[in-house]
Design an enzyme around this catalytic site. Structure first.
Site, short mmCIF file in Angstrom:
data_model
loop_
_atom_site.label_atom_id
_atom_site.label_comp_id
_atom_site.label_asym_id
_atom_site.label_seq_id
_atom_site.Cartn_x
_atom_site.Cartn_y
_atom_site.Cartn_z
N ASP A 139 -17.40 6.93 -1.56
CA ASP A 139 -16.15 6.79 -0.79
C ASP A 139 -15.89 8.14 -0.13
O ASP A 139 -16.56 9.14 -0.44
CB ASP A 139 -15.01 6.38 -1.75
CG ASP A 139 -13.68 6.12 -1.04
OD1 ASP A 139 -13.68 5.96 0.21
OD2 ASP A 139 -12.63 6.09 -1.73
N GLN B 67 -9.80 -3.95 -3.66
CA GLN B 67 -11.12 -3.50 -3.26
C GLN B 67 -12.14 -3.78 -4.36
O GLN B 67 -13.25 -4.26 -4.09
CB GLN B 67 -11.08 -1.99 -2.95
CG GLN B 67 -12.39 -1.43 -2.47
CD GLN B 67 -12.80 -1.98 -1.10
OE1 GLN B 67 -12.01 -1.99 -0.18
NE2 GLN B 67 -14.03 -2.44 -1.01
N ARG C 113 -13.37 -8.81 1.11
CA ARG C 113 -11.96 -8.51 0.89
C ARG C 113 -11.10 -9.74 1.18
O ARG C 113 -10.12 -10.02 0.50
CB ARG C 113 -11.52 -7.34 1.79
CG ARG C 113 -12.08 -5.96 1.42
CD ARG C 113 -11.53 -5.48 0.08
NE ARG C 113 -10.09 -5.54 0.05
CZ ARG C 113 -9.26 -4.60 0.50
NH1 ARG C 113 -9.75 -3.50 1.01
NH2 ARG C 113 -7.95 -4.75 0.40
N HIS D 93 -7.27 0.90 -6.47
CA HIS D 93 -7.43 0.02 -5.30
C HIS D 93 -8.04 -1.29 -5.84
O HIS D 93 -9.20 -1.60 -5.61
CB HIS D 93 -8.34 0.67 -4.27
CG HIS D 93 -8.29 0.06 -2.91
ND1 HIS D 93 -7.53 -1.05 -2.60
CD2 HIS D 93 -8.93 0.39 -1.76
CE1 HIS D 93 -7.70 -1.35 -1.32
NE2 HIS D 93 -8.53 -0.51 -0.79
N CYS E 232 -16.38 1.31 0.30
CA CYS E 232 -15.18 0.51 0.59
C CYS E 232 -14.83 0.55 2.08
O CYS E 232 -14.15 -0.34 2.57
CB CYS E 232 -14.01 0.99 -0.24
SG CYS E 232 -13.66 2.75 -0.01
N ARG F 241 0.88 -1.18 0.00
CA ARG F 241 0.00 0.00 0.00
C ARG F 241 0.90 1.22 0.00
O ARG F 241 1.69 1.40 0.94
CB ARG F 241 -0.91 0.00 1.23
CG ARG F 241 -1.64 1.31 1.43
CD ARG F 241 -2.75 1.25 2.44
NE ARG F 241 -3.89 0.52 1.92
CZ ARG F 241 -5.10 0.54 2.46
NH1 ARG F 241 -5.33 1.26 3.55
NH2 ARG F 241 -6.08 -0.15 1.94
N1 CP Z 1 -11.23 -0.54 2.27
C1 CP Z 1 -9.99 -0.50 2.76
O1 CP Z 1 -9.02 -0.64 2.04
O2 CP Z 1 -9.92 -0.31 4.11
P1 CP Z 1 -8.58 -0.06 4.94
O3 CP Z 1 -8.04 1.28 4.52
O4 CP Z 1 -9.02 -0.07 6.38
O5 CP Z 1 -7.62 -1.16 4.63
N1 NVA Z 2 -10.05 6.51 -1.38
C1 NVA Z 2 -9.68 6.08 -0.04
C2 NVA Z 2 -9.90 4.60 0.09
C3 NVA Z 2 -9.58 4.03 1.44
C4 NVA Z 2 -9.77 2.54 1.49
C5 NVA Z 2 -8.23 6.45 0.24
O1 NVA Z 2 -7.40 6.31 -0.64
O2 NVA Z 2 -7.95 6.90 1.35
#
Ligand code: CP
Ligand code: NVA
Length: 300
Positions: A219, A129, A287, A126, A259, A99
């Site tokens: 989101d 997701q 997930r 993502h 998400c 990430r």
């Molecule tokens: N949806 C998602 O990726 O959640 P987190 O940021 O908690 O991993």
């Molecule tokens: N768009 C959000 C998704 C979190 C799972 C972010 O990038 O923070």
């Protein structure tokens, strides 16, 4: 094979992963121990709850060993170069999942590691997701011919939905404030990849996007790393809140998706997040199933 974009699987691969995800959800024993002895690195440059826990549990259920690494210990691009991190981790691990803030770092990691590299969220996509999102939608109705309305920021989550939906025959209608539409190159790619019948519509009117849709998705208005813009975004995005009135314009069996994490009272009201047709915690659960299916596809 890497999984930096949901498109890396191709349409057939995506269908196969979603089918496997449904199988391992229905019968978790089928996948138990299938990756015995493998080591999977899970690296986080940003916070995470669902991704960290669902992936760690998925890896353990498959009999593999998860190793969670945080930016404060690795110093990706700070303590040493991104390429050298990839070259090093590649000597220990069978799968590398990251990430990161910059999608370009994922590209460098994938270039310098022989092991499969998985995107656990970047500024661009993502894709893990999107796998869970499509699995959740498929639990409600067939993907081909479905219409999903995405209301809010044209962000990483929106990008992966546009691309994944296009491959699965899901029509996407995105409504964002001016200046916050999804990236033109992603929209172009989604249109180029879309199977016949799957439309990609980008606009600014949330009601037009939601009317008659089979799923309504939103989101956060400010993603991780955009905290400084949160106040300005809260003002601009207010007309894009998914409340009971807006959700009521969707089809009679429409589901609500997010998400998570959600900022209740901003992009979604409690009434919609807790609606009987909200599927947000099924998504969170999926997930885990989807990540098992992805690992079996990439490393099984
Ligand atoms: N949806 C998602 O990726 O959640 P987190 O940021 O908690 O991993
Ligand atoms: N768009 C959000 C998704 C979190 C799972 C972010 O990038 O923070």
């Amino acid at each position: 094979m890497d999984f930096l974009s949901v498109t890396d699987l191709g349409g057939d691969g995506l269908a196969e992963v979603l089918a496997t995800a449904a199988v391992v959800k229905a019968d978790p024993g089928r996948a138990a121990g299938r990756l015995a002895g493998r080591k999977v690195g899970l690296f986080f440059e940003k916070p995470s709850t669902r991704t960290r826990v669902s992936c760690e549990v998925a890896v353990a259920d498959l009999g593999a060993v998860p190793l969670v690494l945080k930016q404060d210990e690795v110093g990706l691009g700070k303590r040493e170069s991104v390429a050298d991190v990839a070259r090093t981790l590649d000597r220990y691990l069978d799968v590398l999942a990251f990430r990161v803030f910059r999608h370009d770092d994922l590209v460098i990691l994938a270039e310098h590691a022989g092991a499969p590299v998985i995107n656990l969220l970047s500024d661009l996509e993502h894709p893990c997701q999107a796998l869970a999102d499509l699995q959740t939608l498929a639990e409600a109705r067939p993907l081909a011919g479905a219409t999903l309305a995405f209301v809010g920021d044209g962000n990483n989550v929106c990008h992966s939905l546009l691309l994944g939906g296009a491959l699965c025959g899901v029509s996407l209608r995105v409504a964002s404030p001016p200046g916050y539409a999804p990236a033109p190159e992603i929209v172009e790619r989604a249109r180029a990849l879309a199977v016949p019948g799957a439309a990609v519509e980008i606009g600014e009117d949330p009601e037009a996007a939601v009317r008659g849709a089979d799923a309504v998705y939103t989101d956060v208005w400010a993603s991780m790393g955009q905290e400084a813009e949160a106040a300005e975004r809260r003002r601009l995005f207010q007309p894009y809140q998914v409340d009971e009135r807006l959700f009521g314009l969707a089809g009679p069996a429409a589901i609500f998706l997010h998400c998570l994490p959600a900022h209740r009272g901003d992009e979604v009201t409690d009434g919609v997040a807790d609606h009987e047709r909200s599927r947000i915690f099924d998504q969170a659960e999926n997930r885990m199933h989807a990540f098992k299916a992805l690992l079996l596809h990439l490393a099984g």
